[in-house]
Design a protein around this motif. Sequence first.
Motif, mmCIF file in Angstrom:
data_model
loop_
_atom_site.group_PDB
_atom_site.id
_atom_site.type_symbol
_atom_site.label_atom_id
_atom_site.label_comp_id
_atom_site.label_asym_id
_atom_site.label_seq_id
_atom_site.Cartn_x
_atom_site.Cartn_y
_atom_site.Cartn_z
ATOM 1 N N GLY A 247 -3.910 -0.149 17.302
ATOM 2 C CA GLY A 247 -5.333 -0.822 16.913
ATOM 3 C C GLY A 247 -5.683 -0.179 15.412
ATOM 4 N N VAL A 248 -4.813 0.347 14.647
ATOM 5 C CA VAL A 248 -5.081 0.688 13.336
ATOM 6 C C VAL A 248 -5.069 -0.580 12.389
ATOM 7 C CG1 VAL A 248 -4.402 2.085 11.278
ATOM 8 C CG2 VAL A 248 -3.976 2.705 13.821
ATOM 9 N N PRO A 249 -6.246 -0.428 11.591
ATOM 10 C CA PRO A 249 -6.548 -1.584 10.730
ATOM 11 C C PRO A 249 -5.333 -1.642 9.555
ATOM 12 C CG PRO A 249 -8.639 -0.956 11.022
ATOM 13 C CD PRO A 249 -7.578 0.143 11.796
ATOM 14 N N LYS A 250 -4.734 -2.836 9.233
ATOM 15 C CA LYS A 250 -3.997 -2.904 8.275
ATOM 16 C C LYS A 250 -4.368 -2.050 6.936
ATOM 17 C CE LYS A 250 -1.096 -6.894 9.160
ATOM 18 N NZ LYS A 250 -0.702 -8.308 8.891
ATOM 19 N N ASP A 251 -5.648 -2.226 6.455
ATOM 20 C CA ASP A 251 -5.929 -1.348 5.247
ATOM 21 C C ASP A 251 -5.968 0.045 5.399
ATOM 22 O OD1 ASP A 251 -8.147 -1.224 6.861
ATOM 23 O OD2 ASP A 251 -9.366 -2.497 5.427
ATOM 24 N N ALA A 252 -5.823 0.668 6.695
ATOM 25 C CA ALA A 252 -5.761 1.947 6.592
ATOM 26 C C ALA A 252 -4.508 2.439 7.224
ATOM 27 C CB ALA A 252 -6.975 2.283 8.188
ATOM 28 N N TRP A 253 -3.617 1.746 7.273
ATOM 29 C CA TRP A 253 -2.227 2.161 7.734
ATOM 30 C C TRP A 253 -1.621 3.402 6.806
ATOM 31 C CZ3 TRP A 253 0.974 -2.959 8.450
ATOM 32 C CH2 TRP A 253 0.647 -3.468 9.768
ATOM 33 N N HIS A 254 -1.831 3.330 5.490
ATOM 34 C CA HIS A 254 -1.086 4.352 4.451
ATOM 35 C C HIS A 254 -2.034 5.599 4.779
ATOM 36 C CE1 HIS A 254 0.674 6.006 0.920
ATOM 37 N NE2 HIS A 254 -0.637 6.666 0.459
ATOM 38 N N LYS B 171 5.088 -0.779 11.601
ATOM 39 C CA LYS B 171 4.137 -1.488 11.730
ATOM 40 C C LYS B 171 3.632 -1.971 13.147
ATOM 41 C CE LYS B 171 5.530 -3.985 7.311
ATOM 42 N NZ LYS B 171 6.214 -5.409 6.843
ATOM 43 N N THR B 172 4.545 -2.008 14.020
ATOM 44 C CA THR B 172 4.333 -2.482 15.294
ATOM 45 C C THR B 172 3.509 -1.404 15.850
ATOM 46 O OG1 THR B 172 6.557 -3.778 15.370
ATOM 47 C CG2 THR B 172 5.534 -2.913 17.584
ATOM 48 N N GLU B 173 3.944 -0.047 15.760
ATOM 49 C CA GLU B 173 3.208 1.038 16.351
ATOM 50 C C GLU B 173 1.844 1.236 15.740
ATOM 51 O OE1 GLU B 173 4.451 3.526 18.553
ATOM 52 O OE2 GLU B 173 6.376 2.381 18.713
ATOM 53 N N GLN C 78 0.937 -1.229 -0.203
ATOM 54 C CA GLN C 78 0.103 0.006 0.096
ATOM 55 C C GLN C 78 0.873 1.191 0.072
ATOM 56 O OE1 GLN C 78 -1.878 0.768 4.145
ATOM 57 N NE2 GLN C 78 -1.452 -1.490 4.234
ATOM 58 N N ALA C 79 2.229 0.962 0.451
ATOM 59 C CA ALA C 79 3.097 2.325 0.332
ATOM 60 C C ALA C 79 3.561 2.657 -1.145
ATOM 61 C CB ALA C 79 4.265 2.078 1.080
ATOM 62 N N GLY C 80 3.165 1.732 -1.885
ATOM 63 C CA GLY C 80 3.247 2.173 -3.384
ATOM 64 C C GLY C 80 4.693 2.155 -3.807
ATOM 65 N N GLY C 81 5.495 1.688 -3.118
ATOM 66 C CA GLY C 81 7.076 1.563 -3.410
ATOM 67 C C GLY C 81 7.904 2.905 -2.790
ATOM 68 N N ASN C 82 7.029 3.807 -2.199
ATOM 69 C CA ASN C 82 7.738 4.799 -1.469
ATOM 70 C C ASN C 82 7.609 4.671 0.137
ATOM 71 O OD1 ASN C 82 8.085 7.536 -0.764
ATOM 72 N ND2 ASN C 82 7.206 8.683 -2.276
ATOM 73 N N ALA C 83 8.943 5.035 0.428
ATOM 74 C CA ALA C 83 9.069 4.726 1.904
ATOM 75 C C ALA C 83 8.735 5.837 2.887
ATOM 76 C CB ALA C 83 10.493 4.530 2.387
ATOM 77 N N GLU C 84 8.397 7.032 2.172
ATOM 78 C CA GLU C 84 7.847 8.202 3.086
ATOM 79 C C GLU C 84 6.858 7.946 4.070
ATOM 80 O OE1 GLU C 84 9.367 11.027 4.214
ATOM 81 O OE2 GLU C 84 9.656 11.719 2.103
#
Length: 381
Positions: free
Chosen positions: A241-248, A234-236, A200-206
């Motif tokens: 409690g942030v769902p994975k699909d909402a990380w970005h 990822k740990t933070e 989901q980062a699209g290759g950008n580490a920012e």
Amino acid sequence: MTDLFEHQAQQQAAAPPTRRRSAATKRAAAKRRRRRQQRTAVVLVVVLGVVGAGGYLLWDRLDDMVGDLPFIGSQAEDYPGPGDAPVEVEIPEGATGAQMGAALVEADVVASTAAFNEAFGANPAAAGIQPGTYQLLTQMKASDAVAALVKNEKIQTDVTIPEGYSVDQIVERVGSVTTIPAEDLQAALKKPNSFGLPKQAGGNAEGWLFPKTYTVQPGDDATSLLTKMVEQTKTELSDLGVPKDAWHDTLTKASIVEKEAPDGYQGEVARVIQNRLDRGSPLGMDAIDAYGRGKPADQITVDEFNDSEFPYASREQIGLPPTPISNPGTASVEAVISPPQGEWMWYVTVNLDTGETKFTDSYSEFEQFKSEYQAWAAENS
């Protein structure tokens, strides 16, 4: 409105030196300190006796006499070397020569700070000593200790990444503090799969390089360090409690909060961001344009601000920018997750010294806040 985090990074104080020694080494060092204290006590008795015998003695005369007394000489106390037991000594980031000397005296590597300072000043390469943990020997000659440090053969190095740093700033800092070259980091960043960057980062580490202090061990490379940073992010997010699909999206919002919000106002700024998104309004935040253009907001032209084709033109685009604009810390992520309730749509930092920031859902009141800031700026220019 302001980036306080560069300022915070410059104010960071050097951490106190640490050391690791065996119990036997500590006992030996204590004995040597007692001997030095006893010698000092003898000198003080002699000096006080002289003063007591002739109460009229002036301080400038006393200085001359002390210089001639036994046990006191101009030569700094130094060990003959070559050294005894191995000991680890940490040189903190930003340490001066005097602070290095104090750390080495505490670890019983050198006999006195004076001897270390003399050796430091006599070695042209001493200014290039880097922060990190070094393995030295107890009871080294001061010049040998400096010579060992200038090789910069560290056991480990701690590097601190402040909140709000961009990827480019992180690359620069790691390259300047550790043995990992900036070029290696730049090359590794082009291979996002190698360090676990989510799709989901699209290759950008920012946004995905979590700001904290990392320990770089011998053998660590660019990929291993980037992996630690991404895994920490990822740990933070998981712990909060942030769902994975909402990380970005969460990181993107938090990165804007990190750059826009004065300390203490993260939650309110997060609420303004969400309100504008909910109402379909452009975010209109200078930090987004500044990141996209790669220059300060006051150097961006009107045409650039209004360029509807530019993805980071926050006055024109609806929704979030395509990437985070910094690497946010926990406080900014928490603000995004649980912002306070409020109908605010605008805010102005009216006092840059105190960071006082005012929020409103009225455009006319927003204009009043702008006038208040302009008055403050005129008085403090």
